[in-house]
Design a protein around this motif. Structure first.
Motif, mmCIF file in Angstrom:
data_model
loop_
_atom_site.group_PDB
_atom_site.id
_atom_site.type_symbol
_atom_site.label_atom_id
_atom_site.label_comp_id
_atom_site.label_asym_id
_atom_site.label_seq_id
_atom_site.Cartn_x
_atom_site.Cartn_y
_atom_site.Cartn_z
ATOM 1 N N GLN A 31 0.820 -1.215 0.000
ATOM 2 C CA GLN A 31 0.000 0.000 0.000
ATOM 3 C C GLN A 31 0.854 1.264 0.000
ATOM 4 O OE1 GLN A 31 -0.307 -2.605 1.853
ATOM 5 N NE2 GLN A 31 -2.441 -3.296 2.006
ATOM 6 N N ALA A 32 2.085 1.158 0.535
ATOM 7 C CA ALA A 32 2.941 2.340 0.607
ATOM 8 C C ALA A 32 3.342 2.824 -0.778
ATOM 9 C CB ALA A 32 4.180 2.027 1.442
ATOM 10 N N LEU A 33 3.400 1.899 -1.739
ATOM 11 C CA LEU A 33 3.812 2.294 -3.087
ATOM 12 C C LEU A 33 2.764 3.159 -3.774
ATOM 13 C CD1 LEU A 33 5.444 -1.007 -4.386
ATOM 14 C CD2 LEU A 33 6.545 0.993 -3.368
ATOM 15 N N TYR A 34 1.522 3.056 -3.326
ATOM 16 C CA TYR A 34 0.465 3.832 -3.971
ATOM 17 C C TYR A 34 0.545 5.314 -3.606
ATOM 18 C CZ TYR A 34 -1.603 -0.512 -5.570
ATOM 19 O OH TYR A 34 -1.818 -1.714 -6.201
ATOM 20 N N TRP A 35 1.418 5.666 -2.652
ATOM 21 C CA TRP A 35 1.688 7.074 -2.420
ATOM 22 C C TRP A 35 2.524 7.654 -3.564
ATOM 23 C CZ3 TRP A 35 -0.617 9.964 1.167
ATOM 24 C CH2 TRP A 35 -1.192 9.335 2.263
ATOM 25 N N HIS A 36 3.232 6.774 -4.273
ATOM 26 C CA HIS A 36 4.107 7.217 -5.359
ATOM 27 C C HIS A 36 3.508 6.957 -6.736
ATOM 28 C CE1 HIS A 36 7.387 7.686 -2.414
ATOM 29 N NE2 HIS A 36 6.978 6.540 -1.899
ATOM 30 N N PHE A 37 2.816 5.821 -6.893
ATOM 31 C CA PHE A 37 2.252 5.435 -8.186
ATOM 32 C C PHE A 37 0.829 4.942 -7.976
ATOM 33 C CE2 PHE A 37 6.806 4.271 -8.110
ATOM 34 C CZ PHE A 37 7.279 5.218 -8.996
ATOM 35 N N THR A 38 -0.073 5.429 -8.813
ATOM 36 C CA THR A 38 -1.468 5.029 -8.656
ATOM 37 C C THR A 38 -1.707 3.593 -9.127
ATOM 38 O OG1 THR A 38 -1.997 5.984 -10.824
ATOM 39 C CG2 THR A 38 -2.314 7.390 -8.886
ATOM 40 N N ASN A 39 -0.877 3.101 -10.032
ATOM 41 C CA ASN A 39 -1.031 1.739 -10.541
ATOM 42 C C ASN A 39 0.286 1.297 -11.183
ATOM 43 O OD1 ASN A 39 -1.019 3.001 -13.165
ATOM 44 N ND2 ASN A 39 -3.223 3.349 -12.946
ATOM 45 N N LYS A 40 0.311 0.068 -11.659
ATOM 46 C CA LYS A 40 1.529 -0.465 -12.261
ATOM 47 C C LYS A 40 1.908 0.305 -13.522
ATOM 48 C CE LYS A 40 3.538 -4.646 -14.308
ATOM 49 N NZ LYS A 40 3.365 -6.083 -14.619
ATOM 50 N N GLN A 41 0.914 0.736 -14.305
ATOM 51 C CA GLN A 41 1.214 1.445 -15.540
ATOM 52 C C GLN A 41 1.999 2.728 -15.272
ATOM 53 O OE1 GLN A 41 0.636 0.379 -18.829
ATOM 54 N NE2 GLN A 41 2.109 2.036 -19.081
ATOM 55 N N GLU A 42 1.630 3.448 -14.234
ATOM 56 C CA GLU A 42 2.358 4.674 -13.907
ATOM 57 C C GLU A 42 3.797 4.348 -13.503
ATOM 58 O OE1 GLU A 42 2.070 8.608 -10.993
ATOM 59 O OE2 GLU A 42 0.387 7.196 -11.121
ATOM 60 N N LEU A 43 3.983 3.256 -12.774
ATOM 61 C CA LEU A 43 5.330 2.820 -12.437
ATOM 62 C C LEU A 43 6.133 2.518 -13.706
ATOM 63 C CD1 LEU A 43 7.583 1.693 -10.582
ATOM 64 C CD2 LEU A 43 6.349 -0.500 -10.620
ATOM 65 N N LEU A 44 5.520 1.799 -14.642
ATOM 66 C CA LEU A 44 6.207 1.457 -15.882
ATOM 67 C C LEU A 44 6.566 2.703 -16.681
ATOM 68 C CD1 LEU A 44 4.154 -1.669 -17.058
ATOM 69 C CD2 LEU A 44 6.284 -1.608 -15.751
#
Length: 210
Positions: A31-44
């Motif tokens: 859940q902590a990663l969703y502070w940085h990226f809303t979903n996997k696509q944004e991470l990619l």
């Protein structure tokens, strides 16, 4: 975080890269990663930006003082090297959208092509995107062949030199002759041949029009 994501990409590939897997690597809750990226696509999208950033900066500044055709060929070769440097690198870039901070670099790349060749911005855009599309598609095939080789190391390919996809060469005489003439339709020689065709097309477009 992006550096860790690229390392995980190299280990498990694009399909195995998940926010949950990344959270384990970072020793945080998913859940902590969703502070940085809303979903996997944004991470990619951010991963693709980080991966291509040094290459784009080089394109923006590398054209001056060199023959335009040598420079554009090197742009294509360095892009191929970049995509091959990461597992599924071509798939990653092909499936993402540029970030806002990527656009000034792409703008600078277009300007570098204009300055090097003397063409207009529209032609510079088309030539650059044509080179990028050719390299990315070529590397996608190279990645797929590597994956097949890993899964079936003894199988080889039916288009290896000296082989044809049927037991009797007379069934495919033109294909057999072509492979005997130039080898299989992949690899370094084929990449350089396709790149030379694109450069030759640009050279023709630069010739004075009647």
């Amino acid at each position: 975080m992006i550096g860790t994501s690229l390392r995980v990409l190299d280990e498990v590939g694009l399909d195995g890269l998940t926010l949950r897997r990344l959270a384990v690597e970072l020793d945080v809750k998913a859940q902590a990663l969703y502070w940085h990226f809303t979903n996997k696509q944004e991470l990619l999208d951010h991963m693709a930006h980080a991966m291509t950033l040094p290459w784009m900066e080089d394109v923006c500044t590398g054209g001056g003082g060199r023959r335009w055709d040598d420079w554009l060929a090197e742009v294509a070769r360095s892009y191929r090297t970049l995509l091959l440097s990461h597992r599924d690198g071509a798939r990653l870039v092909a499936g993402t959208q540029p970030l806002a901070e990527s656009l000034p670099l792409f703008d600078g790349s277009i300007a570098a092509v204009e300055e090097s060749t003397g063409c207009g911005p529209g032609e510079a855009l088309r030539w650059l995107t044509t080179l990028i599309a050719f390299v990315r598609g070529f590397v996608l095939d190279e990645h797929a062949e590597r994956l097949r080789a890993q899964e079936h190391p003894a199988a080889g390919t039916v288009l290896d030199a000296g082989q044809v996809p049927l037991s009797a060469p007379q069934d495919v005489p033109h294909l057999a002759a072509a492979i005997n003439d130039v080898g299989p339709p992949d690899g370094e020689d084929t990449f350089e041949y396709g790149l030379a065709l694109i450069i030759a097309g640009i050279r023709t477009a630069l010739e004075p029009r009647p």
